[in-house]
Design a protein around this motif. Structure first.
Motif, PDB file in Angstrom:
ATOM      1  N   THR A 276       0.837  -1.203   0.000  1.00  0.00           N
ATOM      2  CA  THR A 276       0.000   0.000   0.000  1.00  0.00           C
ATOM      3  C   THR A 276       0.870   1.251   0.000  1.00  0.00           C
ATOM      4  O   THR A 276       1.998   1.239   0.508  1.00  0.00           O
TER       5      THR A 276
ATOM      6  N   LEU B 279      -2.505   5.814   0.483  1.00  0.00           N
ATOM      7  CA  LEU B 279      -3.529   6.714  -0.051  1.00  0.00           C
ATOM      8  C   LEU B 279      -4.875   6.003  -0.093  1.00  0.00           C
ATOM      9  O   LEU B 279      -4.955   4.814  -0.393  1.00  0.00           O
ATOM     10  N   THR B 280      -5.939   6.748   0.198  1.00  0.00           N
ATOM     11  CA  THR B 280      -7.291   6.182   0.165  1.00  0.00           C
ATOM     12  C   THR B 280      -8.210   7.120  -0.613  1.00  0.00           C
ATOM     13  O   THR B 280      -7.787   8.188  -1.065  1.00  0.00           O
TER      14      THR B 280
ATOM     15  N   GLU C 280     -11.272   8.075  -3.628  1.00  0.00           N
ATOM     16  CA  GLU C 280     -11.553   7.822  -5.030  1.00  0.00           C
ATOM     17  C   GLU C 280     -10.465   8.389  -5.931  1.00  0.00           C
ATOM     18  O   GLU C 280      -9.754   9.341  -5.571  1.00  0.00           O
ATOM     19  N   GLN C 281     -10.363   7.820  -7.118  1.00  0.00           N
ATOM     20  CA  GLN C 281      -9.473   8.370  -8.145  1.00  0.00           C
ATOM     21  C   GLN C 281      -9.894   9.788  -8.494  1.00  0.00           C
ATOM     22  O   GLN C 281     -11.084  10.086  -8.577  1.00  0.00           O
TER      23      GLN C 281
ATOM     24  N   ASN D 130      -4.384   9.979  -7.569  1.00  0.00           N
ATOM     25  CA  ASN D 130      -4.902   9.133  -6.496  1.00  0.00           C
ATOM     26  C   ASN D 130      -5.477   7.816  -7.040  1.00  0.00           C
ATOM     27  O   ASN D 130      -6.582   7.400  -6.693  1.00  0.00           O
TER      28      ASN D 130
ATOM     29  N   THR E 139      -6.271   4.256  -7.089  1.00  0.00           N
ATOM     30  CA  THR E 139      -6.370   3.229  -6.049  1.00  0.00           C
ATOM     31  C   THR E 139      -6.608   1.843  -6.634  1.00  0.00           C
ATOM     32  O   THR E 139      -6.360   0.834  -5.981  1.00  0.00           O
ATOM     33  N   ASN E 140      -7.093   1.800  -7.880  1.00  0.00           N
ATOM     34  CA  ASN E 140      -7.321   0.524  -8.556  1.00  0.00           C
ATOM     35  C   ASN E 140      -6.525   0.484  -9.857  1.00  0.00           C
ATOM     36  O   ASN E 140      -7.029   0.825 -10.917  1.00  0.00           O
TER      37      ASN E 140
ATOM     38  N   ARG F 188      -0.275   2.982  -9.473  1.00  0.00           N
ATOM     39  CA  ARG F 188      -0.463   3.730  -8.227  1.00  0.00           C
ATOM     40  C   ARG F 188       0.742   4.642  -7.967  1.00  0.00           C
ATOM     41  O   ARG F 188       1.873   4.313  -8.313  1.00  0.00           O
TER      42      ARG F 188
END
Length: 279
Positions: free
Chosen positions: A25, A28-29, A31-32, A42, A44-45, A98
């Motif tokens: 990881t 960062l959390t 939404e894109q 950002n 995340t996926n 990421r």
């Protein structure tokens, strides 16, 4: 879109890198973030978007867009090149990776996973598992060169590398400050600096290379590319470098770059005639 469909066997497919969750990881959390000009932040996926040509010639290129390890220029350093590569018979994939956020291992793990996925699909996609190259621009060039020098196994070693005005070194005075800070944090150790100064990580097993840049690049000093060229050359790794007199930084596939015709012709010729693959 009609131009693309005329040369492509099918619409692009987006494949998640870690459907069951990434092994690491970046902290960062959320939404894109979709920014102007097709840029994203950002992530995340992470994914690869694969563009398959109507008649594949066996070669595959995985592109890492740039953005200072803070965001990704997904269009002019990514998707915009798909049709051009497909017309050459090249299978083309764009990596949405990421950001490191100081966790230097995160982007590289995404790039390695992308190569694994491509190799796993080699038979299905009609490509050669030993003709898969990594390409990157700016900080994406650093990620591409990281994979080319720091790959963890033969399974993830690329067979060639193509670098647009890449960040290579993490040494102050040569590096790109933003990329360095985002990759290594505010106060990296000498060991971290050395580990990701890729001109110092080249070996005789580093893959053959094609490098292009502008002499007047003020964002990423030309010494990044030159130092890398010299290191590859010293290790007797085949390398081609093209330095254009003007153009600055970040031109990618944009038409307003004066030397677009030159670089596209040179790269097309290199991909057709200059690559040397292991038997």
């Amino acid at each position: 879109m009609t131009t693309f469909l005329s040369v492509s066997a099918q619409k692009p497919v987006e494949i998640p890198l870690w459907p069951n969750g990434a092994p690491n990881t970046n902290g960062l959390t959320g939404e894109q973030e979709d920014l102007e000009g097709g840029r994203v932040a950002n992530v995340t996926n992470p994914t690869i978007t694969v563009y398959r040509p109507a008649k594949p010639n066996g070669i595959t290129i995985l592109m890492c867009p740039g953005g200072g390890y803070a965001r990704l220029a997904m269009n002019h350093e990514g998707h915009d090149m798909a049709s051009w590569f497909n017309t050459q018979g090249i299978t083309y994939a764009v990596l949405k990776y990421r950001m490191p956020n100081g966790h230097s291992e995160v982007p590289l793990s995404d790039a390695e996973q992308a190569i694994r996925i491509i190799r796993q699909h080699a038979k299905e996609w009609g490509i050669s598992s030993n003709r898969i190259g990594i390409m990157g621009a700016s900080a994406g060039g650093h990620l591409a060169a990281s994979l080319a020098t720091l790959y963890s196994s033969e399974e993830t070693r690329p067979d060639f590398q193509i670098l647009f005005y890449p960040v290579i070194s993490m040494i102050p005075g040569i590096t790109h400050g933003g990329s360095r800070t985002n990759l290594l944090g505010e106060k990296p150790t000498k060991e971290q600096e050395e580990a990701y100064s890729l001109e110092r990580r080249v070996s005789s097993r580093s893959p053959q290379a094609f490098i292009m840049l502008s002499a007047d690049d003020r964002a990423v000093p030309p010494m990044n590319s030159i130092g890398y060229f010299l290191a590859l050359n010293e290790q007797k790794v085949p390398v081609s470098m093209h330095i254009y007199p003007t153009g600055g930084h970040g031109w990618g596939f944009r038409n307003n770059f004066t030397y677009k015709r030159q670089w596209t012709e040179e790269l097309e010729k290199w991909l057709r005639e200059g690559l040397k693959f292991e038997k």
